[in-house]
Design an enzyme around this catalytic site. Structure first.
Site, mmCIF file in Angstrom:
data_model
loop_
_atom_site.group_PDB
_atom_site.id
_atom_site.type_symbol
_atom_site.label_atom_id
_atom_site.label_comp_id
_atom_site.label_asym_id
_atom_site.label_seq_id
_atom_site.Cartn_x
_atom_site.Cartn_y
_atom_site.Cartn_z
ATOM 1 N N ASP A 200 39.961 65.699 26.203
ATOM 2 C CA ASP A 200 41.309 66.124 25.833
ATOM 3 C C ASP A 200 41.772 67.166 26.853
ATOM 4 O OD1 ASP A 200 40.197 64.820 23.615
ATOM 5 O OD2 ASP A 200 41.370 65.996 22.194
ATOM 6 N N LYS B 114 46.301 60.940 18.070
ATOM 7 C CA LYS B 114 45.256 61.801 17.514
ATOM 8 C C LYS B 114 45.943 63.066 17.009
ATOM 9 C CE LYS B 114 41.131 64.527 18.645
ATOM 10 N NZ LYS B 114 40.203 65.011 19.700
ATOM 11 N N LYS C 96 48.228 63.877 21.393
ATOM 12 C CA LYS C 96 48.056 64.830 20.298
ATOM 13 C C LYS C 96 49.231 65.799 20.311
ATOM 14 C CE LYS C 96 44.120 67.002 20.004
ATOM 15 N NZ LYS C 96 42.913 67.758 20.430
#
Length: 217
Positions: free
Chosen positions: A96, A192, A161
């Site tokens: 990430d 996500k 995200k």
């Protein structure tokens, strides 16, 4: 949508996270033991623990996830790529990272897109999954949130995200933000969610809004 009455399905939609700077080796081993106990989708660990996690989790099917340029986001692109190549060398399965929000906020959309595109190019060449933390704590208008999601999807990001949940740019997950992400991407890009998703009920709300994966500590 997963069956929330099936504990295995729930576990396989969770990336269990501990990237705290004060985490010790023993603490990381306990973290990995918990991941194995519940058979989570991935163990989210700091870059310094990628090799250890790969060794401990070998053969379990649990992926090793990590972070790139987290949480500040404003290293140069060559710095980010150099760090990414090192993470790939140590065996990371996915990571990430926060695209530099200052670029988008300042109207430098091409630079914002290009940063993501080049990071995706390097990662995908080694089969590594890329998740972009768009840090809606900084990007606060609906228009910019939509643009961030669209550019990430166009750049080839695998998962978007709304936030890391950390620091000034971090923010708690909301149904509204998840819907913005879902409505402004297309497959294979998926959603996500992170940031105070600390109960099964909250996780269910986020998944009903369009999320398919959750990062939680």
């Amino acid at each position: 949508m997963i069956d929330f009455n099936d504990k295995r399905q729930v576990a396989k939609a969770i990336q269990y996270t501990n990237v705290n700077p004060n985490l010790t080796r023993d603490g990381m081993l306990k973290h990995l033991e918990t991941c194995m106990k519940y058979d989570f989708q991935a163990a989210m660990v700091a870059p310094c623990y990628i090799e250890l996690a790969k060794d401990v989790l070998k053969g379990t099917g649990i992926q090793v996830a990590s972070t790139l340029n987290f949480p500040i986001a404003n290293d140069t692109l060559p710095m980010k790529i150099a760090a990414l190549k090192e993470m790939i060398k140590t065996g990371v399965d996915q990571f990430d990272f926060p695209p530099n929000p200052g670029l988008l906020l300042g109207g430098e959309e091409k630079a914002y897109f290009e940063e993501m595109r080049q990071i995706v190019e390097v990662a995908h060449a080694s089969g590594v999954i890329v998740k972009a933390m768009l840090e809606f704590g900084y990007i606060t208008t609906p228009e910019l949130k939509k643009k961030a999601a669209q550019l990430a999807c166009e750049a080839g990001i695998d998962w978007v995200k709304q936030s890391s949940g950390w620091g000034v740019g971090g923010c708690a997950a909301t149904v509204e933000d998840v819907k913005i992400l879902k409505e402004n991407i297309s497959l294979p890009c998926r959603v996500k969610v992170s940031g105070k998703v600390n109960s099964l009920e909250k996780m269910k709300m986020m998944f009903e809004a369009g999320a398919e994966l959750v990062g939680t500590s």
